[in-house]
Design a protein around this motif. Sequence first.
Motif, PDB file in Angstrom:
ATOM      1  N   THR A 112      35.996  71.761  55.606  1.00 39.70           N
ATOM      2  CA  THR A 112      34.795  71.923  56.659  1.00 39.70           C
ATOM      3  C   THR A 112      33.828  73.233  56.005  1.00 39.70           C
ATOM      4  OG1 THR A 112      35.243  70.502  57.852  1.00 39.70           O
ATOM      5  CG2 THR A 112      33.230  71.469  58.270  1.00 39.70           C
ATOM      6  N   MET A 113      34.953  73.836  55.998  1.00 39.72           N
ATOM      7  CA  MET A 113      34.405  75.590  56.197  1.00 39.72           C
ATOM      8  C   MET A 113      33.966  75.485  55.230  1.00 39.72           C
ATOM      9  SD  MET A 113      33.829  77.346  59.439  1.00 39.72           S
ATOM     10  CE  MET A 113      33.792  79.142  58.916  1.00 39.72           C
ATOM     11  N   ARG A 114      34.506  75.054  53.988  1.00 41.49           N
ATOM     12  CA  ARG A 114      34.303  75.678  52.681  1.00 41.49           C
ATOM     13  C   ARG A 114      33.446  75.463  52.157  1.00 41.49           C
ATOM     14  NH1 ARG A 114      39.980  75.219  51.948  1.00 41.49           N
ATOM     15  NH2 ARG A 114      39.614  72.825  50.830  1.00 41.49           N
ATOM     16  N   TRP A 115      33.031  73.563  52.398  1.00 41.68           N
ATOM     17  CA  TRP A 115      32.317  72.695  51.343  1.00 41.68           C
ATOM     18  C   TRP A 115      30.450  72.982  52.213  1.00 41.68           C
ATOM     19  CZ3 TRP A 115      31.893  70.447  47.709  1.00 41.68           C
ATOM     20  CH2 TRP A 115      32.839  70.550  46.544  1.00 41.68           C
ATOM     21  N   GLY A 116      31.018  73.159  54.224  1.00 40.83           N
ATOM     22  CA  GLY A 116      29.770  73.768  54.786  1.00 40.83           C
ATOM     23  C   GLY A 116      29.207  75.276  54.612  1.00 40.83           C
ATOM     24  N   LEU A 121      24.992  78.089  51.020  1.00 36.58           N
ATOM     25  CA  LEU A 121      24.567  78.955  49.414  1.00 36.58           C
ATOM     26  C   LEU A 121      23.460  78.579  49.477  1.00 36.58           C
ATOM     27  CD1 LEU A 121      25.824  82.159  48.654  1.00 36.58           C
ATOM     28  CD2 LEU A 121      27.420  81.097  47.183  1.00 36.58           C
ATOM     29  N   ALA A 122      23.426  77.059  49.053  1.00 35.08           N
ATOM     30  CA  ALA A 122      22.710  77.040  47.698  1.00 35.08           C
ATOM     31  C   ALA A 122      21.097  75.975  48.678  1.00 35.08           C
ATOM     32  CB  ALA A 122      23.194  75.342  47.744  1.00 35.08           C
ATOM     33  N   PHE A 126      17.683  78.070  48.115  1.00 36.09           N
ATOM     34  CA  PHE A 126      16.352  77.152  48.528  1.00 36.09           C
ATOM     35  C   PHE A 126      15.322  78.328  49.485  1.00 36.09           C
ATOM     36  CE2 PHE A 126      14.547  73.816  50.589  1.00 36.09           C
ATOM     37  CZ  PHE A 126      13.343  72.904  49.566  1.00 36.09           C
ATOM     38  N   HIS A 127      16.102  78.495  50.519  1.00 35.72           N
ATOM     39  CA  HIS A 127      14.966  79.097  51.866  1.00 35.72           C
ATOM     40  C   HIS A 127      14.704  79.974  51.062  1.00 35.72           C
ATOM     41  CE1 HIS A 127      13.597  78.933  55.340  1.00 35.72           C
ATOM     42  NE2 HIS A 127      14.002  79.902  56.083  1.00 35.72           N
ATOM     43  N   ILE A 128      15.423  81.363  50.726  1.00 34.99           N
ATOM     44  CA  ILE A 128      14.439  82.179  49.843  1.00 34.99           C
ATOM     45  C   ILE A 128      13.179  81.926  49.295  1.00 34.99           C
ATOM     46  CG2 ILE A 128      14.653  84.292  48.433  1.00 34.99           C
ATOM     47  CD1 ILE A 128      17.503  84.310  49.476  1.00 34.99           C
TER      48      ILE A 128
END
Length: 225
Positions: A112-116, A121-122, A126-128
């Motif tokens: 969960t931590m890895r995929w989360g 990160l993606a 996108f937000h920036i």
Amino acid sequence: MKKAKDTSVATKIAMAISGIIFVLFVLMHMYGNLKMFAGAEAFNGYAEHLRELGEPYLPHSGALWILRIALFVALLVHLDAAFRLWSRARKARATRYQAGRTALAQTYASRTMRWGGVILLAFIVFHILQFTTMTVQLGDAAKAADPYTRVVYSFQEWYVWLIYLIAMLALTMHIRHGVWSALATLGTNKKRRQMAINTVAIIVAAVVFIGFMAPPTAILFGLIS
């Protein structure tokens, strides 16, 4: 012989501290977003204040750039620590299949931590691109003359709200496990304190999820316009 900074303990501490920095930033960012409920003047004033912070000792937007650089360094430290711990855990695992609920829970949490983390990160990129560089303009956001209107135009689109929801769910799970792990790494995880630590982690994650989803949801349903 490993250097002190290369040990698993040092790596976990680096990950915990950089994670706490991000949690503090997230809470500050959430506070700013909630100003959407106070109206355009309050939100736009907050956005402008961030750029004026530190003047005249710092140039316009100077404090904001210092914060961005600090967060970028913390992100690099966090990613490096995460990769080191994942790599060591993979090499040290004698058998891939272990019996017991504890092993299954640890495997689920780590995945969960890895995929989360990958999703987050993606989303950060996108937000920036959407709200900082304004390279990505969705809906009528390109017509916006100020930050408040840009946010409103963006979240009037259901798919933008959905992207945000997925990212916030990933953030919530990441913070829930991350706060618990950070407190444990920094030595507060005594047996008698485990329930309190778990409660704190859940509360922080819940506050972040509700605080971040409130403005977009209010915009989507026309409560903020």
